[in-house]
Design a protein around this motif. Structure first.
Motif, PDB file in Angstrom:
ATOM      1  N   ASP A 167      16.071  15.134 -32.370  1.00 54.41           N
ATOM      2  CA  ASP A 167      15.586  14.009 -31.584  1.00 54.41           C
ATOM      3  C   ASP A 167      16.359  13.868 -30.279  1.00 54.41           C
ATOM      4  O   ASP A 167      15.801  13.485 -29.256  1.00 54.41           O
ATOM      5  CB  ASP A 167      15.667  12.708 -32.384  1.00 54.41           C
ATOM      6  CG  ASP A 167      14.620  12.619 -33.476  1.00 54.41           C
ATOM      7  OD1 ASP A 167      13.564  13.257 -33.340  1.00 54.41           O
ATOM      8  OD2 ASP A 167      14.865  11.922 -34.482  1.00 54.41           O
ATOM      9  N   ASP A 227      21.627  10.059 -33.267  1.00 55.24           N
ATOM     10  CA  ASP A 227      22.386  10.818 -34.252  1.00 55.24           C
ATOM     11  C   ASP A 227      21.643  12.022 -34.820  1.00 55.24           C
ATOM     12  O   ASP A 227      22.210  12.773 -35.608  1.00 55.24           O
ATOM     13  CB  ASP A 227      22.822   9.886 -35.396  1.00 55.24           C
ATOM     14  CG  ASP A 227      23.778   8.804 -34.898  1.00 55.24           C
ATOM     15  OD1 ASP A 227      24.571   9.094 -33.978  1.00 55.24           O
ATOM     16  OD2 ASP A 227      23.733   7.681 -35.410  1.00 55.24           O
ATOM     17  N   ASP A 228      20.406  12.226 -34.435  1.00 59.84           N
ATOM     18  CA  ASP A 228      19.621  13.359 -34.926  1.00 59.84           C
ATOM     19  C   ASP A 228      19.532  14.411 -33.813  1.00 59.84           C
ATOM     20  O   ASP A 228      18.934  14.162 -32.773  1.00 59.84           O
ATOM     21  CB  ASP A 228      18.224  12.889 -35.322  1.00 59.84           C
ATOM     22  CG  ASP A 228      17.379  13.987 -35.939  1.00 59.84           C
ATOM     23  OD1 ASP A 228      17.604  15.174 -35.633  1.00 59.84           O
ATOM     24  OD2 ASP A 228      16.486  13.647 -36.728  1.00 59.84           O
TER      25      ASP A 228
END
Length: 69
Positions: free
Chosen positions: A54, A50-51
């Motif tokens: 990342d 979700d990042d």
């Protein structure tokens, strides 16, 4: 190293492919280690999905490891 019947069967099969017990064990250890690394990478990717920063990093790592194209 002591082995049981299942281990001996596996060693015989791998020895036929790899040539020696040493090479069979080496192959099996490296394969198990690679599987462990791939599982960890998959878990990390799931945890970080979700990042956006990342995601890009994990995609680059997966591509490097040959997990995705």
């Amino acid at each position: 190293m002591r082995t049981d019947e299942a281990m001996e069967t596996a060693l015989k099969a791998l020895t036929g492919e790899r040539g020696s017990r040493t090479e069979a064990v080496r192959y099996a250890l490296l394969r198990a280690y690679k599987e462990q690394l791939l599982e960890q990478a998959s878990e990390d990717a799931e945890r970080l999905k979700d990042d956006p920063e990342d995601q890009a990093e994990m995609l680059a790592i997966q591509r490097f490891m040959g997990v995705t194209e």
